[in-house]
Scaffold this motif. Structure first.
Motif, PDB file in Angstrom:
ATOM      1  N   GLY A   1      -2.492 -14.852  -2.421  1.00 61.00           N
ATOM      2  CA  GLY A   1      -2.126 -14.598  -1.505  1.00 61.00           C
ATOM      3  C   GLY A   1      -0.811 -13.784  -1.135  1.00 61.00           C
ATOM      4  N   VAL A   2       0.220 -14.663  -1.858  1.00 60.51           N
ATOM      5  CA  VAL A   2       1.651 -14.024  -1.594  1.00 60.51           C
ATOM      6  C   VAL A   2       1.465 -12.678  -2.410  1.00 60.51           C
ATOM      7  CG1 VAL A   2       3.933 -14.540  -2.561  1.00 60.51           C
ATOM      8  CG2 VAL A   2       2.548 -16.431  -1.736  1.00 60.51           C
ATOM      9  N   LEU A   3       0.838 -12.583  -3.404  1.00 60.39           N
ATOM     10  CA  LEU A   3       0.759 -11.220  -4.148  1.00 60.39           C
ATOM     11  C   LEU A   3       0.586 -10.233  -3.517  1.00 60.39           C
ATOM     12  CD1 LEU A   3       1.612 -11.455  -6.986  1.00 60.39           C
ATOM     13  CD2 LEU A   3      -0.526 -10.996  -7.884  1.00 60.39           C
ATOM     14  N   ALA A   4      -0.737 -10.502  -2.486  1.00 57.52           N
ATOM     15  CA  ALA A   4      -0.880  -9.204  -1.738  1.00 57.52           C
ATOM     16  C   ALA A   4       0.192  -8.783  -0.757  1.00 57.52           C
ATOM     17  CB  ALA A   4      -2.310  -9.722  -1.140  1.00 57.52           C
ATOM     18  N   HIS A   5       0.740  -9.839  -0.245  1.00 51.09           N
ATOM     19  CA  HIS A   5       1.874  -9.700   0.795  1.00 51.09           C
ATOM     20  C   HIS A   5       2.874  -8.740   0.160  1.00 51.09           C
ATOM     21  CE1 HIS A   5       1.139 -11.689   4.336  1.00 51.09           C
ATOM     22  NE2 HIS A   5       0.353 -12.450   3.771  1.00 51.09           N
ATOM     23  N   VAL A   6       3.148  -9.155  -1.041  1.00 55.47           N
ATOM     24  CA  VAL A   6       4.373  -8.293  -1.793  1.00 55.47           C
ATOM     25  C   VAL A   6       3.949  -7.033  -2.065  1.00 55.47           C
ATOM     26  CG1 VAL A   6       5.668  -8.392  -4.221  1.00 55.47           C
ATOM     27  CG2 VAL A   6       5.320 -10.672  -2.672  1.00 55.47           C
ATOM     28  N   ILE A   7       2.638  -6.852  -2.390  1.00 56.51           N
ATOM     29  CA  ILE A   7       2.150  -5.517  -2.758  1.00 56.51           C
ATOM     30  C   ILE A   7       2.384  -4.642  -1.497  1.00 56.51           C
ATOM     31  CG2 ILE A   7       0.111  -4.306  -3.463  1.00 56.51           C
ATOM     32  CD1 ILE A   7      -0.477  -6.408  -5.416  1.00 56.51           C
ATOM     33  N   LYS A   8       2.095  -5.116  -0.364  1.00 56.87           N
ATOM     34  CA  LYS A   8       1.867  -4.438   0.720  1.00 56.87           C
ATOM     35  C   LYS A   8       3.438  -3.930   1.355  1.00 56.87           C
ATOM     36  CE  LYS A   8      -0.171  -3.530   5.218  1.00 56.87           C
ATOM     37  NZ  LYS A   8      -0.887  -4.037   6.339  1.00 56.87           N
ATOM     38  N   ASN A   9       4.157  -4.996   0.928  1.00 60.53           N
ATOM     39  CA  ASN A   9       5.702  -4.681   1.435  1.00 60.53           C
ATOM     40  C   ASN A   9       6.164  -3.703   0.463  1.00 60.53           C
ATOM     41  OD1 ASN A   9       7.117  -6.282   3.580  1.00 60.53           O
ATOM     42  ND2 ASN A   9       5.533  -7.748   2.762  1.00 60.53           N
TER      43      ASN A   9
END
Lengths: 317, 339
Positions: free
Chosen positions: A229-237
């Motif tokens: 889940g954290v990874l998805a946020h990092v990618i979108k940022n």
């Protein structure tokens, strides 16, 4: 969002006009007579003037520009001085070949670069980071024409695994995605992918490392998100900035690389541009530059739109 | 050290002998032998200046500190769970489910490229397996709970489209979305304007009473701590130096540092006179002095203050202070007959 896109498209009109003016002027401010290369050294003044009239070089610059622009808009870029064939079809062929090469190189470069960069940024200061950073620094620093020649020596001359030059039996106009053709693509595509790989890897690494330092990542963990889940946020940022860099790189690749296409005799735009320069083929030079510049403008437009749709902070700014 | 006794038999939080070290040369002793209990529905205010280890204590309760560089000893139990042994999914279930956190600066703690609604819904989906629609409905409900005007429209706002106070309300909504039993508030009003601070404090107090969760509230502002807390713990150089009910500590502080903090308060100060600020600066956490860490700044320091262990004075109702003089004064009072 739609109004933003329309406005952004409108902005490209003056840019394109400016670009075409520069294309036109560039060729005319370069020294030398464009007809020298096709006229015999002992041509009469009469013949010279006749040829000037045929190619329109006897008119005033503004008139030449408007006529040239008017025809260009209709897809007529004039005829090549060297071959007599229409510039548009020459450029069209070359663009197709460059696209094949550039898109392949892009896929290789962006996939590897994004992957290396992400892993390096995520596991910052670990050995895996150092390895990925080393690879990307080497990728950016090694001169790619030299790398191309080394690859030819290893894989074509010594190992005899892959052909050294050309675009396959179908030549420039009949590309087919089969092994017979693709074996010609492998070496130039890999050579071409090395620089964008390095640049994308370094950008993505810096982005990911920076994002992971930010407090909202603690916030994400604090609300119980799992690593993916954290990874998805990092990618979108990371995506908007990474995309901008990738778009720019894609633009460079689409412009074709004179060096790589010359080393591998790949019949793309870079190769064509080289030819046009050495043969003083003005219409071909103008046409090629114009088409490439338009590519760049359109690509920038696409990147802007994509970036804006990904990063809400840009939208209303 | 004596932990705070709690009103009920099973405390919500039980921290015993907690120490946190950050690796480095020399290592940093951020938190030293901290123990306390928190009853369900109780509000504990941890008061201390910057660098006293109060935020670290809070983050340790969620295990948010970087694992590789941190060594934690002691025990932490939240709702019967041994927090320090949690791993992977169980740890993630603890975070945001059992205990959640409000950060100091909501403009940094919210993801800038997700809407408020998405960020709240994501938590609900993660912890309760709710559908997207249900999670969004909950997000709306939460925004209404924290009294955000035109909440439905705000769901689609990005953090940068809201004011500071609104963002902190959204952060609170996010933290409370899965009805945690424990709320950790890390200076939630420090980054806000004074008028907005009060609104957020009142909101937090109301929500605490409405939902009945336990709260640990960290601040450097005595006024704020008094406003929201049932109990106070004064923290200095990584240790608790005094605890007790808000009333007792405010009226009758025993530790010189607590006294100093109270004296440095602006309320009741005479204009034109110097404030009684605590002189000096806290010691470096990488080189703590032997004995009482406050001794180098203390006006009443004596030889006994630099010898470990420092005796602990205990009063009724969970009060204690770790100070040589406070203990001696009590002993003398005891010898002279209690009044």
């Amino acid at each position: 969002m739609i109004s933003f896109i329309l406005r952004r498209i409108l902005y490209t009109v003056p840019i394109m006009l400016g670009v075409s003016l520069v294309c036109f002027a560039l060729v005319h401010i370069s020294p030398g007579d464009p007809l020298v290369s096709i006229l015999p050294p002992d041509a009469s003044v009469e013949l010279q003037q006749q040829m000037m009239a045929i190619y329109g070089f006897d008119r005033s610059y503004p008139e030449q520009f408007l006529r040239w622009l008017g025809r260009a808009v209709q897809g007529d870029l004039g005829n090549s001085i060297a071959t007599g064939r229409p510039v548009a079809s020459e450029v069209f062929n070359a663009v197709g070949n460059t696209l094949i090469l550039a898109v392949t190189a892009t896929i290789i470069g962006f996939t590897l670069g994004g992957l290396f960069g992400f892993v390096a940024g995520y596991f910052r200061d670990s050995w895996i980071d150092k390895l990925a950073t080393a690879i990307s620094v080497i990728g950016v620093s090694v001169p790619h024409y030299w790398l191309g020649m080394v690859m030819v020596i290893i894989f074509s001359v010594e190992l005899r695994w892959l052909p050294a030059t050309g675009a396959g039996p179908g030549g420039s106009s009949q590309w087919i995605w089969d092994w017979e053709h693709m074996q010609y693509l492998i070496l130039p595509a890999i050579t071409m992918s090395v620089i964008p790989m390095g640049i994308v890897a370094r950008t993505v690494r810096a982005l990911v490392a920076d994002i992971l330092q930010q407090e909202f990542v603690s916030g994400l963990r604090a609300k119980g998100l799992l690593d993916r889940g954290v990874l998805a946020h990092v990618i979108k940022n990371a995506a908007p900035t990474a995309l901008a860099v990738m778009g720019l790189q894609l633009g460079y690749l689409l412009g074709g690389s004179i060096l790589i296409e010359t080393v591998f005799s790949w019949p793309g735009t870079g190769f064509l541009l080289g030819q046009a320069i050495f043969q003083r083929d003005l219409p071909l030079l103008q046409g090629t530059i114009l088409v490439l510049a338009m590519f760049f403008v359109i690509l920038n437009l696409l990147v802007d739109v994509a970036q804006t749709s990904l990063d809400p902070r840009l939208q209303r700014g | 050290m004596t932990p705070l006794p709690s009103q009920s038999d099973t405390p919500l939080v039980r921290v015993h002998d907690l120490s946190v070290r950050f690796a480095g040369t020399p290592p940093v002793h951020a938190v030293n032998n901290v123990s306390f209990d928190l009853a369900p529905g109780e509000v504990l205010g941890i008061l201390g200046e910057s660098g006293s280890g109060k935020s670290v204590t809070l983050k340790t309760l969620l295990r948010l500190l970087p694992e590789r560089k941190t060594r934690i000893t002691g025990t932490i139990e939240v709702d019967g769970q041994d927090v320090l042994s949690l791993q992977g999914r169980a740890l993630a279930d603890h975070r945001g489910g059992v205990a959640s956190m409000i950060f100091q600066d909501p403009s940094l703690a919210l993801d800038p490229v997700y809407t408020i609604g998405q960020q709240i819904a994501e938590t609900v989906i993660r912890h309760e397996g709710a559908s997207k629609t249900d999670a969004m409905a909950r997000a709306l409900e939460m925004l209404e709970l924290v009294r955000i005007p035109s909440a439905r429209r705000r769901l689609d706002n990005y953090p940068h489209e809201m004011s500071g106070g609104m963002r902190q309300r959204a952060m609170i909504a996010l933290a409370l979305a899965c009805r945690p039993k424990l709320l950790l508030a890390d200076e939630p009003t420090t980054a806000l304007d004074a008028t907005v601070q009060i609104q957020i404090l009142l909101l937090l107090r109301d929500l605490q009473q409405e939902l009945g969760m336990g709260v640990i509230f960290v601040t450097h502002d005595i006024g704020v701590a008094v406003e929201v807390s049932d109990r106070l713990a004064v923290m200095y150089a990584g240790s608790f130096v005094e605890t007790g009910s808000v009333r007792d500590v405010i009226r009758d502080a025993r530790h010189p540092y607590s006294k100093g903090l109270l004296a440095a308060n602006l309320v009741g100060a005479v204009p034109g006179t110097r404030l009684d600020a605590v002189p000096g600066a806290p010691p470096a956490l990488s080189a703590l002095p032997e004995g009482c860490s406050f001794a180098p700044r203390c006006a009443h320091a004596e030889a006994a203050c630099s010898a470990s262990p420092i005796p602990v004075w205990t009063g009724g109702d969970g009060r204690w202070a770790r100070c040589v003089q406070a203990s001696r004064a009590e002993a003398m009072a005891g010898a002279g007959g209690r009044s």
